[in-house]
Design an enzyme around this catalytic site. Structure first.
Site, PDB file in Angstrom:
ATOM      1  N   SER A 183      30.493 -18.237 -31.019  1.00  0.00           N
ATOM      2  CA  SER A 183      31.098 -19.280 -31.839  1.00  0.00           C
ATOM      3  C   SER A 183      30.161 -19.664 -32.989  1.00  0.00           C
ATOM      4  O   SER A 183      29.708 -18.798 -33.725  1.00  0.00           O
ATOM      5  CB  SER A 183      31.468 -20.480 -30.966  1.00  0.00           C
ATOM      6  OG  SER A 183      32.369 -21.329 -31.621  1.00  0.00           O
ATOM      7  N   ASP A 304      42.200 -15.411 -28.458  1.00  0.00           N
ATOM      8  CA  ASP A 304      41.411 -16.540 -28.964  1.00  0.00           C
ATOM      9  C   ASP A 304      42.324 -17.501 -29.714  1.00  0.00           C
ATOM     10  O   ASP A 304      42.887 -17.157 -30.759  1.00  0.00           O
ATOM     11  CB  ASP A 304      40.304 -16.017 -29.882  1.00  0.00           C
ATOM     12  CG  ASP A 304      39.274 -17.079 -30.227  1.00  0.00           C
ATOM     13  OD1 ASP A 304      39.616 -18.279 -30.217  1.00  0.00           O
ATOM     14  OD2 ASP A 304      38.126 -16.714 -30.513  1.00  0.00           O
ATOM     15  N   HIS A 332      38.546 -17.978 -26.343  1.00  0.00           N
ATOM     16  CA  HIS A 332      37.446 -18.077 -27.296  1.00  0.00           C
ATOM     17  C   HIS A 332      36.075 -17.811 -26.683  1.00  0.00           C
ATOM     18  O   HIS A 332      35.135 -17.477 -27.404  1.00  0.00           O
ATOM     19  CB  HIS A 332      37.466 -19.492 -27.916  1.00  0.00           C
ATOM     20  CG  HIS A 332      36.476 -19.694 -29.018  1.00  0.00           C
ATOM     21  ND1 HIS A 332      36.425 -18.884 -30.145  1.00  0.00           N
ATOM     22  CD2 HIS A 332      35.495 -20.621 -29.178  1.00  0.00           C
ATOM     23  CE1 HIS A 332      35.454 -19.312 -30.946  1.00  0.00           C
ATOM     24  NE2 HIS A 332      34.880 -20.363 -30.383  1.00  0.00           N
TER      25      HIS A 332
END
Length: 375
Positions: A183, A304, A332
């Site tokens: 991320s 995601d 995710h």
């Protein structure tokens, strides 16, 4: 940073943060199925009390004693603080991390970062799998998040985060590392690798948040506005919503996942550190992506719901030397939701340049799935 995918352009507005929270000189024998049942099946999603409850590091918030996830409990017990001297702080910053059980010199260490507003506990399921495979794995809390001692309120802007990670690397790791960024941690990794290329041998990006343009809109706001924002950010309703959004499949211990991801927010300096990051502009690495020279793995969950997997293809194309792998039926955070597959892809990638590690990765790949599914 958790973001909601929008449009074909792949640009995404800010969303609430992630809430989860080297092999030796001689090749290791392939991990036995029994050992992997301990490392994976008994860890992933398992619930139970730690005994005794007070054997956690004393600097962790007391709420850690309410966590039931065994993998989180085990990793939390291994968190320690180590001094890191930086140029922006008079005294060393007691910095939180999980160190490897054994350091090696035969191959590159793997250093695991985390996402925006998260901690090293994000690696509770995949970290033990990487250790079982013989890697020298480190889980490091990015300055401003996690469980470091920030009582002196050091700056937590991008330059400070970068220098802190460099000084950590220079003091404790001391040789080129495989840097793993999930991320927003991918933006941290890109910024670091471009500025300190000698410290990074390879890069792994997971659900990379690298196309947002930071938090520049907040740089001129009165400070009470971002403080109000982080107050909401810590709230259970928002954490529940963001955690649900981050995963394709939610386990029975869903609320425990929220508690794990929120744990670091209970430290008294969390608000100040997060606001300082937000009002100083955040990460914008758009112009740095094509400067990355290291070999890269781009890893993405096919489902995601935070960052469109269209950005996975874009990132692979823009990086000079990258391969793309996707994890099916996964959101995710593959290293939380599908840890065995995430570990397999990491090992396969690292095995590309070393026959011994490639053989080990192949052996692990063939035993991981039976070990977990048999439980």
């Amino acid at each position: 940073m958790l973001q909601r995918a929008r449009g074909a352009s792949g640009q995404t507005p800010p969303m609430p943060p992630l809430l989860t929270s080297a092999s030796p000189a001689m090749p290791l024998p392939a991990p036995s199925r029994a050992r992997l049942r301990v490392a994976a099946s008994a860890e992933v999603g398992a619930a139970g009390r730690a005994s005794p409850a007070n054997d956690f590091p004393p600097f962790l918030p007391r709420a850690v004693e309410r966590i039931r996830d065994r993998a989180a409990i085990r990793l939390a017990r291994r968190i320690e603080r180590v001094p890191v001297q930086t140029g922006f702080s008079k005294s060393p910053i007691q910095s939180s991390c999980v160190r490897p059980l054994k350091q090696q010199q035969s191959s590159d260490p793997v250093v695991l970062l985390h996402g925006f507003d998260s901690s090293c506990l994000e690696w509770r399921y995949t970290f033990p799998l990487l250790e079982e495979a013989g890697l020298e794995a480190w889980a490091v809390d990015i300055l401003g998040w996690g469980f470091s001692n920030l009582e002196t309120r050091p700056p937590c802007d991008i330059a400070s985060k970068r220098e802190h990670l460099y000084q950590f690397w220079k003091t404790y790791i001391k040789r080129p590392m495989v840097l793993v960024g999930p991320s927003l941690g991918a933006a941290v990794a890109i910024d670091f690798a471009v500025n300190y290329p000698e410290a990074v041998s390879k890069l792994i990006f997971i659900g990379a948040s690298v196309y947002a343009e930071g938090t520049r809109d907040m740089t001129r706001m009165p400070k009470f506005i971002p403080y109000a924002g982080v107050f909401v950010l810590k709230s259970l309703p928002l954490r529940l919503f963001a955690t649900r959004l981050a995963f394709n499949n939610i386990p029975d211990g869903f609320f425990d996942w929220v508690q794990i991801g929120r744990l670091h927010c209970l430290l008294p300096w969390w608000e100040d550190a997060t606001v300082n990051f937000m009002v100083t502009g955040g990460y914008n690495v758009l112009n740095q992506i094509k400067q990355v020279k290291q070999e890269c793995l781009v890893l993405w969950g096919e489902d995601d719901g935070i960052i469109s997997n269209k950005q996975a293809y874009r990132l692979q194309q823009e990086l000079p030397n990258a391969i793309l792998r996707q994890v099916g039926q996964c959101g995710h955070i593959p290293h939380v939701e599908k840890p065995m597959e995430a570990a397999r892809h990491v090992l396969d990638f690292l095995g590309n340049s070393n026959a011994e590690k490639a053989e080990q990765a192949s052996s692990l790949s063939s035993t991981l799935v039976p070990a977990l599914s048999a439980k």
